[in-house]
Design a protein around this motif. Structure first.
Motif, PDB file in Angstrom:
ATOM      1  N   ASN A  37      91.070  54.571  87.415  1.00  0.00           N
ATOM      2  CA  ASN A  37      91.389  53.768  88.591  1.00  0.00           C
ATOM      3  C   ASN A  37      90.647  52.435  88.501  1.00  0.00           C
ATOM      4  N   GLY A  38      91.368  51.350  88.615  1.00  0.00           N
ATOM      5  CA  GLY A  38      90.753  50.029  88.577  1.00  0.00           C
ATOM      6  C   GLY A  38      90.533  49.478  87.188  1.00  0.00           C
ATOM      7  N   VAL A  39      90.884  50.224  86.158  1.00  0.00           N
ATOM      8  CA  VAL A  39      90.725  49.742  84.785  1.00  0.00           C
ATOM      9  C   VAL A  39      91.969  48.939  84.416  1.00  0.00           C
ATOM     10  N   THR A  40      91.789  47.641  84.285  1.00  0.00           N
ATOM     11  CA  THR A  40      92.886  46.788  83.860  1.00  0.00           C
ATOM     12  C   THR A  40      93.002  46.895  82.347  1.00  0.00           C
ATOM     13  N   SER A  41      94.199  47.129  81.873  1.00  0.00           N
ATOM     14  CA  SER A  41      94.373  47.315  80.435  1.00  0.00           C
ATOM     15  C   SER A  41      95.376  46.318  79.872  1.00  0.00           C
ATOM     16  N   ILE A  42      95.101  45.897  78.658  1.00  0.00           N
ATOM     17  CA  ILE A  42      96.035  45.065  77.906  1.00  0.00           C
ATOM     18  C   ILE A  42      96.481  45.825  76.657  1.00  0.00           C
ATOM     19  N   TYR A  43      95.534  46.516  76.038  1.00  0.00           N
ATOM     20  CA  TYR A  43      95.802  47.266  74.819  1.00  0.00           C
ATOM     21  C   TYR A  43      95.375  48.720  75.002  1.00  0.00           C
ATOM     22  N   SER A  44      96.174  49.627  74.463  1.00  0.00           N
ATOM     23  CA  SER A  44      95.824  51.051  74.454  1.00  0.00           C
ATOM     24  C   SER A  44      96.089  51.596  73.064  1.00  0.00           C
ATOM     25  N   PHE A  45      95.203  52.482  72.638  1.00  0.00           N
ATOM     26  CA  PHE A  45      95.333  53.116  71.326  1.00  0.00           C
ATOM     27  C   PHE A  45      95.098  54.610  71.488  1.00  0.00           C
ATOM     28  N   LYS A  46      95.730  55.365  70.594  1.00  0.00           N
ATOM     29  CA  LYS A  46      95.487  56.797  70.574  1.00  0.00           C
ATOM     30  C   LYS A  46      95.102  57.205  69.156  1.00  0.00           C
ATOM     31  N   ASN A  50      97.563  65.156  62.953  1.00  0.00           N
ATOM     32  CA  ASN A  50      98.785  65.960  62.796  1.00  0.00           C
ATOM     33  C   ASN A  50      99.559  66.050  64.112  1.00  0.00           C
ATOM     34  N   GLY A  51      99.678  64.934  64.792  1.00  0.00           N
ATOM     35  CA  GLY A  51     100.446  64.856  66.032  1.00  0.00           C
ATOM     36  C   GLY A  51      99.696  65.256  67.285  1.00  0.00           C
ATOM     37  N   GLU A  52      98.483  65.788  67.141  1.00  0.00           N
ATOM     38  CA  GLU A  52      97.697  66.223  68.302  1.00  0.00           C
ATOM     39  C   GLU A  52      96.735  65.117  68.730  1.00  0.00           C
ATOM     40  N   LEU A  53      96.736  64.787  70.014  1.00  0.00           N
ATOM     41  CA  LEU A  53      95.887  63.730  70.547  1.00  0.00           C
ATOM     42  C   LEU A  53      94.421  64.152  70.512  1.00  0.00           C
ATOM     43  N   LYS A  54      93.604  63.341  69.849  1.00  0.00           N
ATOM     44  CA  LYS A  54      92.178  63.632  69.699  1.00  0.00           C
ATOM     45  C   LYS A  54      91.296  62.582  70.357  1.00  0.00           C
ATOM     46  N   GLY A  55      91.856  61.378  70.597  1.00  0.00           N
ATOM     47  CA  GLY A  55      91.054  60.314  71.187  1.00  0.00           C
ATOM     48  C   GLY A  55      91.937  59.251  71.808  1.00  0.00           C
ATOM     49  N   ALA A  56      91.318  58.426  72.636  1.00  0.00           N
ATOM     50  CA  ALA A  56      92.043  57.347  73.303  1.00  0.00           C
ATOM     51  C   ALA A  56      91.095  56.188  73.559  1.00  0.00           C
ATOM     52  N   MET A  57      91.672  54.990  73.589  1.00  0.00           N
ATOM     53  CA  MET A  57      90.892  53.782  73.839  1.00  0.00           C
ATOM     54  C   MET A  57      91.735  52.818  74.667  1.00  0.00           C
ATOM     55  N   ILE A  58      91.091  52.228  75.668  1.00  0.00           N
ATOM     56  CA  ILE A  58      91.740  51.229  76.521  1.00  0.00           C
ATOM     57  C   ILE A  58      90.890  49.969  76.482  1.00  0.00           C
ATOM     58  N   LEU A  59      91.543  48.836  76.251  1.00  0.00           N
ATOM     59  CA  LEU A  59      90.856  47.547  76.237  1.00  0.00           C
ATOM     60  C   LEU A  59      91.556  46.610  77.207  1.00  0.00           C
ATOM     61  N   GLY A  60      90.759  45.766  77.869  1.00  0.00           N
ATOM     62  CA  GLY A  60      91.327  44.835  78.826  1.00  0.00           C
ATOM     63  C   GLY A  60      90.370  43.691  79.080  1.00  0.00           C
ATOM     64  N   PRO A  61      90.688  42.863  80.052  1.00  0.00           N
ATOM     65  CA  PRO A  61      89.813  41.728  80.360  1.00  0.00           C
ATOM     66  C   PRO A  61      88.457  42.225  80.869  1.00  0.00           C
ATOM     67  N   PRO A  62      87.391  41.445  80.656  1.00  0.00           N
ATOM     68  CA  PRO A  62      86.070  41.849  81.147  1.00  0.00           C
ATOM     69  C   PRO A  62      86.089  42.138  82.643  1.00  0.00           C
ATOM     70  N   ALA A  63      85.466  43.251  83.033  1.00  0.00           N
ATOM     71  CA  ALA A  63      85.487  43.688  84.426  1.00  0.00           C
ATOM     72  C   ALA A  63      84.338  43.138  85.245  1.00  0.00           C
ATOM     73  N   THR A  64      83.217  42.874  84.596  1.00  0.00           N
ATOM     74  CA  THR A  64      82.028  42.474  85.333  1.00  0.00           C
ATOM     75  C   THR A  64      82.139  41.039  85.805  1.00  0.00           C
ATOM     76  N   LYS A  65      81.863  40.856  87.069  1.00  0.00           N
ATOM     77  CA  LYS A  65      81.929  39.526  87.662  1.00  0.00           C
ATOM     78  C   LYS A  65      80.995  38.585  86.896  1.00  0.00           C
ATOM     79  N   GLY A  66      81.503  37.431  86.532  1.00  0.00           N
ATOM     80  CA  GLY A  66      80.701  36.450  85.823  1.00  0.00           C
ATOM     81  C   GLY A  66      80.819  36.536  84.316  1.00  0.00           C
ATOM     82  N   VAL A  67      81.151  37.716  83.794  1.00  0.00           N
ATOM     83  CA  VAL A  67      81.259  37.858  82.342  1.00  0.00           C
ATOM     84  C   VAL A  67      82.438  37.041  81.818  1.00  0.00           C
ATOM     85  N   ALA A  68      83.559  37.118  82.508  1.00  0.00           N
ATOM     86  CA  ALA A  68      84.740  36.387  82.058  1.00  0.00           C
ATOM     87  C   ALA A  68      84.475  34.887  82.013  1.00  0.00           C
ATOM     88  N   GLU A  69      83.672  34.386  82.954  1.00  0.00           N
ATOM     89  CA  GLU A  69      83.364  32.961  82.963  1.00  0.00           C
ATOM     90  C   GLU A  69      82.385  32.604  81.850  1.00  0.00           C
TER      91      GLU A  69
END
Length: 184
Positions: A37-46, A50-69
């Motif tokens: 909830n609240g995680v803005t995503s641009i890229y997702s990877f799995k 052998n077809g079974e999901l073992k991991g996941a990663m979500i990347l998006g814009p910096p969430a912490t106020k001031g970091v983006a600036e």
């Protein structure tokens, strides 16, 4: 082409770009926060074996106020990383390494930020092993306990198109009514 020679126990592992929807349930079940909830995503990877999901990663814009600036448009944040517990040694490093090489080849992003949650005993070992640089440590944020689940206080302010998201509105109403507990 992962660009590396993974150990034999990782030979069948593949990293694939995917939609957020494909990994949402997996992340919410297996990530320590049990929440995107609240995680803005641009890229997702799995990460699949052998077809079974073992991991996941979500990347998006910096969430912490001031970091983006502080950084520029070439900065992205690793918002969620999770692998199931029974994966071979170095799985997270393999996964991160693949994604870092993918970013270098396919995007203009030059900086990838990530945070380790010291409150949960995460000290950044996987990021250190992946050659991330430790910039600093910061005190933990206030968590809000609501219906038996912890939420970052940022959850009170999550907006979409200028309006509070439905869950943020519900959480804020409960917070204002004294139905939540602050955990620092």
């Amino acid at each position: 082409d992962s660009g590396s020679n993974p150990t034999s126990s990782l030979q069948n592992y593949k990293v694939e770009r995917c939609t957020r929807k494909e990994i949402t349930e997996f992340v919410e079940k297996n990530h320590y926060s049990h929440n995107i909830n609240g995680v803005t995503s641009i890229y997702s990877f799995k990460l699949v074996d052998n077809g079974e999901l073992k991991g996941a990663m979500i990347l998006g814009p910096p969430a912490t106020k001031g970091v983006a600036e502080h950084y520029s448009d070439d900065t992205i944040e690793l918002r969620r990383l999770v692998c199931i517990d029974d994966t071979p040694k170095n799985t997270e490093s393999f996964f991160i390494g693949y994604v870092l090489r993918w970013f270098k080849k396919n995007t203009t992003h030059k900086v990838i930020l990530s945070y380790s949650d010291l409150e949960y005993g995460h000290t950044g070992v996987v990021y250190k092993a992946s050659n991330f640089k430790l910039i600093r440590t910061i005190p933990g944020a206030i968590k809000i306990l609501f219906n038996g689940k912890l939420y970052h206080d940022r959850s009170l302010r999550q907006k979409y198109k200028g309006k509070l998201k439905p869950f943020a509105k519900k959480l804020k109403e409960a917070y204002n009514a004294g139905l939540t507990e602050n955990i620092s």
